[in-house]
Design a protein around this motif. Structure first.
Motif, PDB file in Angstrom:
ATOM      1  N   ALA A  40       0.836  -1.202   0.000  1.00  0.00           N
ATOM      2  CA  ALA A  40       0.000   0.000   0.000  1.00  0.00           C
ATOM      3  C   ALA A  40       0.868   1.248   0.000  1.00  0.00           C
ATOM      4  O   ALA A  40       0.594   2.220  -0.719  1.00  0.00           O
ATOM      5  CB  ALA A  40      -0.914  -0.015   1.225  1.00  0.00           C
ATOM      6  N   TYR A  41       1.930   1.215   0.796  1.00  0.00           N
ATOM      7  CA  TYR A  41       2.846   2.357   0.856  1.00  0.00           C
ATOM      8  C   TYR A  41       3.449   2.629  -0.533  1.00  0.00           C
ATOM      9  O   TYR A  41       3.466   3.759  -1.019  1.00  0.00           O
ATOM     10  CB  TYR A  41       3.957   2.066   1.871  1.00  0.00           C
ATOM     11  N   GLY A  82      -2.609  -4.342  -5.854  1.00  0.00           N
ATOM     12  CA  GLY A  82      -2.720  -3.537  -7.074  1.00  0.00           C
ATOM     13  C   GLY A  82      -4.020  -2.764  -7.013  1.00  0.00           C
ATOM     14  O   GLY A  82      -4.765  -2.855  -6.030  1.00  0.00           O
ATOM     15  N   LYS A  83      -4.288  -2.005  -8.065  1.00  0.00           N
ATOM     16  CA  LYS A  83      -5.582  -1.325  -8.123  1.00  0.00           C
ATOM     17  C   LYS A  83      -6.562  -2.316  -8.739  1.00  0.00           C
ATOM     18  O   LYS A  83      -6.307  -2.873  -9.811  1.00  0.00           O
ATOM     19  CB  LYS A  83      -5.463  -0.054  -8.965  1.00  0.00           C
ATOM     20  N   SER A  84      -7.694  -2.512  -8.065  1.00  0.00           N
ATOM     21  CA  SER A  84      -8.625  -3.551  -8.510  1.00  0.00           C
ATOM     22  C   SER A  84      -9.410  -3.108  -9.739  1.00  0.00           C
ATOM     23  O   SER A  84     -10.054  -2.058  -9.729  1.00  0.00           O
ATOM     24  CB  SER A  84      -9.602  -3.871  -7.382  1.00  0.00           C
ATOM     25  N   TRP A  90      -8.465   0.259  -4.029  1.00  0.00           N
ATOM     26  CA  TRP A  90      -7.306  -0.519  -3.604  1.00  0.00           C
ATOM     27  C   TRP A  90      -7.688  -1.999  -3.685  1.00  0.00           C
ATOM     28  O   TRP A  90      -8.798  -2.369  -3.293  1.00  0.00           O
ATOM     29  CB  TRP A  90      -6.936  -0.142  -2.162  1.00  0.00           C
ATOM     30  N   GLY A  91      -6.806  -2.818  -4.206  1.00  0.00           N
ATOM     31  CA  GLY A  91      -7.120  -4.245  -4.308  1.00  0.00           C
ATOM     32  C   GLY A  91      -6.025  -5.079  -3.678  1.00  0.00           C
ATOM     33  O   GLY A  91      -4.844  -4.818  -3.905  1.00  0.00           O
ATOM     34  N   ALA A 478     -11.380  -0.489   2.507  1.00  0.00           N
ATOM     35  CA  ALA A 478     -10.820   0.003   1.239  1.00  0.00           C
ATOM     36  C   ALA A 478     -10.935  -1.064   0.152  1.00  0.00           C
ATOM     37  O   ALA A 478     -10.969  -0.754  -1.033  1.00  0.00           O
ATOM     38  CB  ALA A 478      -9.368   0.396   1.447  1.00  0.00           C
ATOM     39  N   THR A 479     -10.962  -2.330   0.564  1.00  0.00           N
ATOM     40  CA  THR A 479     -11.274  -3.413  -0.373  1.00  0.00           C
ATOM     41  C   THR A 479     -12.693  -3.872  -0.041  1.00  0.00           C
ATOM     42  O   THR A 479     -12.854  -4.740   0.812  1.00  0.00           O
ATOM     43  CB  THR A 479     -10.324  -4.610  -0.176  1.00  0.00           C
ATOM     44  N   PRO A 480     -13.706  -3.291  -0.666  1.00  0.00           N
ATOM     45  CA  PRO A 480     -15.077  -3.620  -0.259  1.00  0.00           C
ATOM     46  C   PRO A 480     -15.417  -5.091  -0.510  1.00  0.00           C
ATOM     47  O   PRO A 480     -14.739  -5.779  -1.271  1.00  0.00           O
ATOM     48  CB  PRO A 480     -15.932  -2.698  -1.124  1.00  0.00           C
TER      49      PRO A 480
END
Lengths: 652, 138
Positions: A40-41, A82-84, A90-91, A478-480
């Motif tokens: 994430a960082y 990664g980006k979902s 956020w994924g 953040a990851t629903p």
């Protein structure tokens, strides 16, 4: 001085065929740990805002855990970040097996990819070489066969190659595809397999042998032996079919006992997650008939086909992930085209069973193997099938749309045919292969109200009407749509209050109605789960180990012994808070409105159900979400982290 | 950190043939070298070198040990948790897990497939989280 982590990451630019090592300073590990936190960082700082999830600017990272390979137990999970493409948020997804130590043995805490290759490739790393190799011959091959081919290609005297790969679903950029390793184990959620597919990256083959050394081996092992004593406590317990009646008893009692994770551990060790199949249905934890049915629609006579003993009867041997003493997995024999499969998980059984009203046990095994091989998420696939069936039953789609397939409740053959169409992306399968949100947008005609998702991600087989904590975490993370972060039940099992004195200790016996009131205690519990799971995902640990309780799985002590830090429990929990906030701010940076990630009203009991175990239950989600955001110091209306909060946590 | 070879080396290449990670290079009958990026500090070269030319991480000269006297892993199966950390770390595949079709246990318990391939590195003992493996001199 050894600190348990490797101190650097590898960044591969697939467009330019370039490799770059980056040193990660110690203070980043102290602030974010490794695993999902480090991911994430790195992505927060390096990915341009509004990057196309399937474009060259998105990254896909393969992260190992800080504690992986350091002599701790339950710490063999690796994380994809990664980006979902499924949610635009956020994924992350995580998976067990033996892949996590292999990443560190190559000398890195994480391997990131950006750019897009012009032809299919796989990454090969051993002690002497590091290169992208042509994967044209592997493209189109399923994940299990591709992994086997690569292992045979590189098996030699010495170590076994460890492989992570995508199946056909990932190659075809299906938004509900994941990344597989160890013969069909899958990091399934967030649709990260599609990111790999979009980059034309078929696989990673890792053969490193760098040592992983903790700061204090003796202390690590002392803690591990203590933990293992609890795992080994395994009294004989009830039979499989009896679990349904335990569930029935729990359902009719107005009160609930605090759950001790030791009890769940006994179930997990004996049967694995399938131990919950019947019990969960009875207590109202399992969604039935696309979340519209109730336990009355799926009585014991139906659920008995998936009673836990059914799975142990065909289990050839138990499956342990790296450094796991518990072994909840198993390799099962099955009849038909495939001879063996990983034991289906509870989620798979419910999503391909009760959610679609399917009562054929063999078909669940078959579909499980079929989806593992194609690299498609069984939870999402089950939801898509349930959605399509409901649309068909309500006349929104017809036989003309489905190529003649009669998509009715419980029609097993139709489900299998439809899954094949989704894997091949043919006919209506092409629309359904991108999850329920995209499918509902394309089908229209009011189908949206049958699409069960949170921000695009299909929730798992845990019903918020039975435990409102699930509904909250599905909507607020953040990851629903994720069931592996928190719930009131999880809080009871984590037993964090035994180490963190500020956290509330639940009453031994409480009335079920109290679960539905929104008060500060509930918010503290939810926030603690979110923070703790971030630490678990940073350490590469397994949630089932954490269910033993914080005093029995000594995660905080392992972290200090592995790194040589001397952090207090409160300081470690603050790391979890920081990771939670940076993930949320990642979403805000990428244009996500957190309030749009709410699960639909049907899953919240609005209006309440009139029968079954969740009769009369409804969840006040808006109030829960707003207070949760406020608790983290985020805007209570919008869920966006404030500048002061970010500054206080040291997020620049 | 890495093992090193000093001038007493006669280039017999015994160590090179034994090295599980191909870290040793050089011409026959010349002083050999160890690639420090590849060396995994298993110590096999030090025990086999007939000339005592090999020095460990700390610069201490390695002692020659007769191969039949090398330490070998001894399992306490009752303590083993099947976490397979030992199998993962074994650099020579001397530790294996049984084929799932052939095992009569309900879980996979590692076994020593070919004791002669064991180089006595002790990594399995080091990695075992529950001390189910001890290295004993045969």
């Amino acid at each position: 001085m050894a600190k348990g982590y490797m101190g650097k990451i590898l960044v591969v630019d697939l467009s330019k065929n370039e490799f770059k090592e980056e040193i990660i300073p110690d203070d980043v590990y102290e602030k974010y740990l490794s695993g999902t936190g480090l991911g994430a960082y790195y992505l927060y700082h390096n990915m341009p805002a509004n990057a196309d999830p399937l474009g060259p600017d998105n990254y896909i990272g393969f992260m190992s855990g800080l504690l992986t390979g350091t002599g701790s137990l339950f710490t063999g999970r690796w994380m994809a970040v990664g980006k979902s493409p499924l949610t635009g948020t956020w994924g992350d997804a995580n998976c067990g097996g033996n892949f996590s130590p292999a990443i560190k043995q190559c000398g890195y805490d994480g391997i990131f990819f950006k750019g897009i290759s012009d032809k299919p490739v796989y990454l090969y790393i051993d002690a002497k070489t590091m290169e992208l190799r042509d994967a044209s011959d592997l493209w189109g091959i399923d994940a299990v066969d591709a992994e086997q081919l690569l292992i045979e290609r590189y098996a030699k005297q010495g170590k076994t190659p460890r492989v992570a790969t995508i199946g056909q679903s990932g190659e075809k950029c299906s938004l509900i595809s994941g990344i597989c390793n160890d013969r069909g184990r899958i990091a399934a959620r967030s649709g990260l397999g599609a990111v790999m597919g979009s980059k034309k990256l078929k696989a990673l083959v890792l053969l490193g042998n760098k040592p992983i050394t903790p700061h204090n081996y003796d202390e690590m092992k002392k803690l591990s032996k203590m933990c293992n004593r609890w795992v080994n406590f395994q009294p004989p317990f009830v039979t499989g079919p009896a679990t349904a009646y335990v569930g029935k008893l729990m359902r009719y009692l107005p009160h609930q006992l605090v759950m001790d994770g030791m009890l769940y551990k006994i179930f997990l060790r004996k049967w694995g997650t399938v131990s919950m199949n019947q019990l969960s249905v009875e207590i109202g934890d399992s969604p039935i008939k696309n979340w519209d049915g109730s336990s009355d629609d799926w009585p014991v006579s139906h659920s008995n086909i998936v009673n836990p003993d059914v799975f142990t009867d065909c289990e050839i041997v138990k499956y342990h992930c790296y450094s796991c003493p518990l072994g909840c997995g198993g390799i099962c024999s099955m009849s038909g085209k495939y001879e063996e499969t990983h034991k289906p998980e509870y989620e798979t059984v419910i999503c391909l069973g009760a959610l679609c009203m399917n009562t054929d046990k063999d078909s669940i095994f078959y579909m499980n193997e079929m989806l593992n091989r194609a690299g498609m998420d069984t939870i999402s696939a089950g939801h898509v099938l349930a959605f399509a069936i409901e649309c068909y039953e309500k006349g929104i789609i017809t036989k003309d749309d489905t190529d003649g397939i009669e998509l009715t409740w419980g029609n097993t053959d139709a489900m299998i045919e439809m899954l094949q169409l989704m894997i091949d992306r043919k006919g209506i399968g092409d629309i359904l292969a991108d999850g329920v949100r995209v499918a509902a947008q394309k089908i229209g005609k009011g189908s949206e109200k049958f699409a069960i998702h949170a921000g695009g991600q299909e929730p798992a087989a845990h019903d918020g009407r039975a435990d409102p904590g699930f509904a909250l975490h599905y909507s607020v993370e953040a990851t629903p749509g994720r069931h592996t972060i928190g719930a009131y039940l999880y809080y009871e099992m984590f037993q964090l209050w035994k180490r963190l004195k500020d956290l509330p200790a639940p009453k031994m016996l409480y009335h079920k109605d109290t679960k539905y009131t929104v008060d500060e205690e509930k918010i503290q519990m939810a926030a603690a789960c979110s923070k703790y799971m971030n630490i678990i995902n940073g350490a590469g640990a397994c949630m089932f180990g954490a269910f033993l309780g914080i005093t029995r799985m000594p995660l905080f002590d392992w972290l200090n012994a592995a790194t040589g830090w001397n952090k207090s429990d409160e300081e470690i929990m603050q790391i979890g808070e920081r990771i939670q906030t940076i993930k949320q701010d990642f979403n805000v940076k990428h244009g996500i409105e957190p309030k749009n990630n709410k699960v639909p009203l049907r899953t919240l009991g609005q209006p309440p159900q009139t029968r079954g175990s969740n009769k009369g239950r409804s969840v006040n989600l808006d109030k829960l979400m707003s207070e949760y955001w406020q608790f983290f110091g985020w805007n209570s209306e919008t869920g966006k982290p404030s500048t002061e909060t970010k500054r206080a946590l040291g997020i620049e | 950190m890495s093992y090193t070879i000093k001038d007493a080396c006669i280039g017999c290449e015994v160590c090179k043939r034994l090295c599980p990670v191909d870290a040793i290079y050089g011409e026959k009958e010349n002083v050999q070298k160890i690639d420090e990026d590849l060396c995994i500090d298993c110590g096999a070269c030090g025990k086999i070198c007939p000339k005592g030319a090999i020095y460990d991480d700390f610069g201490v000269q390695c002692e020659i040990v007769k191969r039949s006297k090398w330490d070998r892993p001894k399992f306490d199966v009752s303590k083993c948790t099947s976490c397979l950390s030992c199998v993962d770390i074994c650099p020579v595949k001397c530790l294996l897990i049984p084929d799932i079709e052939e095992t009569n246990q309900d879980r996979l318990i590692p076994f020593i497939s070919e004791i002669n391939t064991c180089i006595g590195c002790g990594f399995c003992e080091l990695k075992c989280p529950v001390e189910a493996i001890i290295m004993v001199s045969s």
